[in-house]
Design a protein around this motif. Structure first.
Motif, mmCIF file in Angstrom:
data_model
loop_
_atom_site.group_PDB
_atom_site.id
_atom_site.type_symbol
_atom_site.label_atom_id
_atom_site.label_comp_id
_atom_site.label_asym_id
_atom_site.label_seq_id
_atom_site.Cartn_x
_atom_site.Cartn_y
_atom_site.Cartn_z
ATOM 1 N N HIS A 95 0.873 -1.342 -0.030
ATOM 2 C CA HIS A 95 -0.057 0.130 0.096
ATOM 3 C C HIS A 95 0.784 1.261 -0.030
ATOM 4 C CE1 HIS A 95 -3.408 -2.532 1.053
ATOM 5 N NE2 HIS A 95 -4.147 -1.541 0.549
ATOM 6 N N SER A 96 2.107 1.203 0.455
ATOM 7 C CA SER A 96 3.034 2.474 0.697
ATOM 8 C C SER A 96 3.787 2.832 -0.671
ATOM 9 C CB SER A 96 3.910 2.009 1.771
ATOM 10 O OG SER A 96 4.871 1.314 1.064
ATOM 11 N N ILE A 97 3.428 1.943 -1.599
ATOM 12 C CA ILE A 97 4.196 2.113 -2.930
ATOM 13 C C ILE A 97 3.416 3.014 -3.640
ATOM 14 C CG2 ILE A 97 5.443 1.067 -5.029
ATOM 15 C CD1 ILE A 97 5.781 -1.364 -3.242
ATOM 16 N N PRO A 98 3.930 4.079 -4.496
ATOM 17 C CA PRO A 98 2.985 5.215 -5.221
ATOM 18 C C PRO A 98 2.491 4.167 -6.289
ATOM 19 C CG PRO A 98 5.199 6.047 -4.874
ATOM 20 C CD PRO A 98 5.382 4.766 -4.241
ATOM 21 N N LEU A 99 1.064 4.605 -6.613
ATOM 22 C CA LEU A 99 0.255 3.891 -7.593
ATOM 23 C C LEU A 99 0.548 4.439 -8.926
ATOM 24 C CD1 LEU A 99 -2.069 2.108 -8.040
ATOM 25 C CD2 LEU A 99 -3.602 3.728 -7.643
ATOM 26 N N ASN A 100 0.742 3.497 -9.781
ATOM 27 C CA ASN A 100 0.738 3.730 -11.256
ATOM 28 C C ASN A 100 -0.690 3.856 -11.866
ATOM 29 O OD1 ASN A 100 1.020 4.278 -14.116
ATOM 30 N ND2 ASN A 100 2.021 2.124 -14.617
ATOM 31 N N ARG A 101 -1.253 5.032 -12.001
ATOM 32 C CA ARG A 101 -2.903 5.235 -12.369
ATOM 33 C C ARG A 101 -3.083 5.011 -13.653
ATOM 34 N NH1 ARG A 101 -5.315 6.903 -8.082
ATOM 35 N NH2 ARG A 101 -4.225 8.217 -6.625
ATOM 36 N N ASP A 102 -2.086 4.704 -14.463
ATOM 37 C CA ASP A 102 -2.056 4.264 -15.958
ATOM 38 C C ASP A 102 -2.492 2.632 -15.949
ATOM 39 O OD1 ASP A 102 -1.913 6.926 -16.836
ATOM 40 O OD2 ASP A 102 0.470 6.822 -16.890
ATOM 41 N N PHE A 103 -2.200 1.952 -15.079
ATOM 42 C CA PHE A 103 -2.334 0.588 -14.960
ATOM 43 C C PHE A 103 -3.907 0.450 -15.171
ATOM 44 C CE2 PHE A 103 -2.601 -3.751 -13.405
ATOM 45 C CZ PHE A 103 -1.662 -4.526 -14.168
ATOM 46 N N PRO A 104 -4.368 -0.617 -15.979
ATOM 47 C CA PRO A 104 -5.744 -0.755 -15.969
ATOM 48 C C PRO A 104 -6.496 -1.092 -14.804
ATOM 49 C CG PRO A 104 -4.725 -2.049 -17.743
ATOM 50 C CD PRO A 104 -3.413 -1.427 -17.041
ATOM 51 N N LEU A 105 -5.959 -1.767 -14.022
ATOM 52 C CA LEU A 105 -6.734 -2.361 -12.669
ATOM 53 C C LEU A 105 -6.390 -1.730 -11.799
ATOM 54 C CD1 LEU A 105 -6.339 -6.025 -13.169
ATOM 55 C CD2 LEU A 105 -8.279 -4.761 -13.831
ATOM 56 N N SER A 106 -5.921 -0.217 -11.876
ATOM 57 C CA SER A 106 -5.287 0.450 -10.851
ATOM 58 C C SER A 106 -6.179 0.813 -9.740
ATOM 59 C CB SER A 106 -4.632 1.697 -11.098
ATOM 60 O OG SER A 106 -5.362 2.740 -11.978
ATOM 61 N N ARG A 107 -7.466 0.950 -10.184
ATOM 62 C CA ARG A 107 -8.501 1.507 -9.078
ATOM 63 C C ARG A 107 -9.050 0.249 -8.159
ATOM 64 N NH1 ARG A 107 -14.020 1.249 -11.383
ATOM 65 N NH2 ARG A 107 -14.168 -0.196 -13.404
ATOM 66 N N PHE A 108 -8.606 -0.832 -8.449
ATOM 67 C CA PHE A 108 -8.713 -2.122 -7.770
ATOM 68 C C PHE A 108 -7.527 -2.346 -6.788
ATOM 69 C CE2 PHE A 108 -11.614 -2.743 -11.568
ATOM 70 C CZ PHE A 108 -12.734 -2.593 -11.091
ATOM 71 N N ARG A 109 -6.793 -1.474 -6.712
ATOM 72 C CA ARG A 109 -5.693 -1.975 -6.214
ATOM 73 C C ARG A 109 -5.751 -2.429 -4.710
ATOM 74 N NH1 ARG A 109 0.250 1.201 -4.754
ATOM 75 N NH2 ARG A 109 -1.032 2.441 -3.358
#
Length: 254
Positions: A95-109
């Protein structure tokens, strides 16, 4: 004296050292069980319902005799407890690693991370179950333990390697690149070994060919070794951290 104790770490161990210990334990347990079975329980540990010649005992068969069962059980018991602690550490680390919002499933991380950790816990529970209940005592419960172990293990590997890791913003260092390459390699070895393991198991039961069950056993060994290597690589991402037991305000979880 008590004041001094409240400001010191009672236990402190680098994650790198902890990983070495918990990775060594199942390897020692496995090789002891297999080698001891070959030397002292050859006939019993390689026998199957087909009554054809085999050359290697399966893990399930090897840990069904004494003292192999005691050594394997001791190693897995010591191995499992810190891995449960590490599972919760991974949950917070992912959870602490910055999210790559371009990844298709990012909103379900968040959901995917939770699913990954649940798979990890299921894997550990299955490992403990197949260790505590041997295939000789209760084949059905032992088989259930194996199913939970392998399904949890494969789910964790697939989600972590090809979903969770790419979803995060890349922290491009030589160390992490090497870990990523190692995890992918170990995951593929594990998956391929499992496929062949099932193939040889079905073939052995269908045709009762000489030596086929030994190939099944060899694939089991590869599954365990690649599993240990994979989890060691996962943990090495946080190798600079330490496991600490203390009463210092600086370390208390908020």
């Amino acid at each position: 004296m008590l004041h001094n104790l409240s400001n010191m770490a009672l236990v402190k161990m680098r994650i790198k050292r902890l990983l070495f210990i918990i990775s060594l334990l199942p390897i020692v347990g496995m090789f002891f069980a297999v080698i001891w079975s070959i030397l002292f329980n050859w006939e019993e540990s390689t026998a199957t319902h087909c009554q054809v010649k085999n050359y290697l005992p399966s893990i399930s068969s090897a840990i069904g005799f004494a003292p192999q069962a005691y050594v394997w059980g001791f190693c897995i018991s010591l191995h499992s407890t810190p891995r449960i602690v590490l599972a919760f550490a991974y949950w917070k680390w992912f959870h602490s690693i910055p999210l790559n919002r371009d990844f298709p499933l990012s909103r379900f991380r968040n959901d995917l991370i939770s699913l990954t950790i649940i798979a990890h816990i299921i894997e550990l529970f299955g490992l403990l179950l197949l260790t505590v209940v041997s295939s000789i005592e209760s084949p059905d419960i032992h088989e259930l333990g194996f199913i939970l172990f392998i399904s949890g293990s494969l789910t964790f590997m697939v989600l972590h390697t090809w979903v969770i890791a790419p979803m995060n913003v890349s922290m491009d260092t030589q160390h992490l690149r090497e870990l990523t390459a190692r995890k992918r390699k170990m995951a593929m070895i594990n998956i391929i070994s499992f496929i062949f393991c099932m193939y040889f198991y079905v073939r052995h039961n269908s045709y009762c060919e000489q030596g086929v069950y030994s190939l099944f056993a060899l694939c089991e060994y590869l599954i365990i070794l690649s599993n240990v290597a994979y989890h060691h690589s996962v943990g090495m991402a946080i190798h600079d951290f330490s496991f600490v037991l203390c009463d210092n305000e600086e370390f208390k979880v908020q």
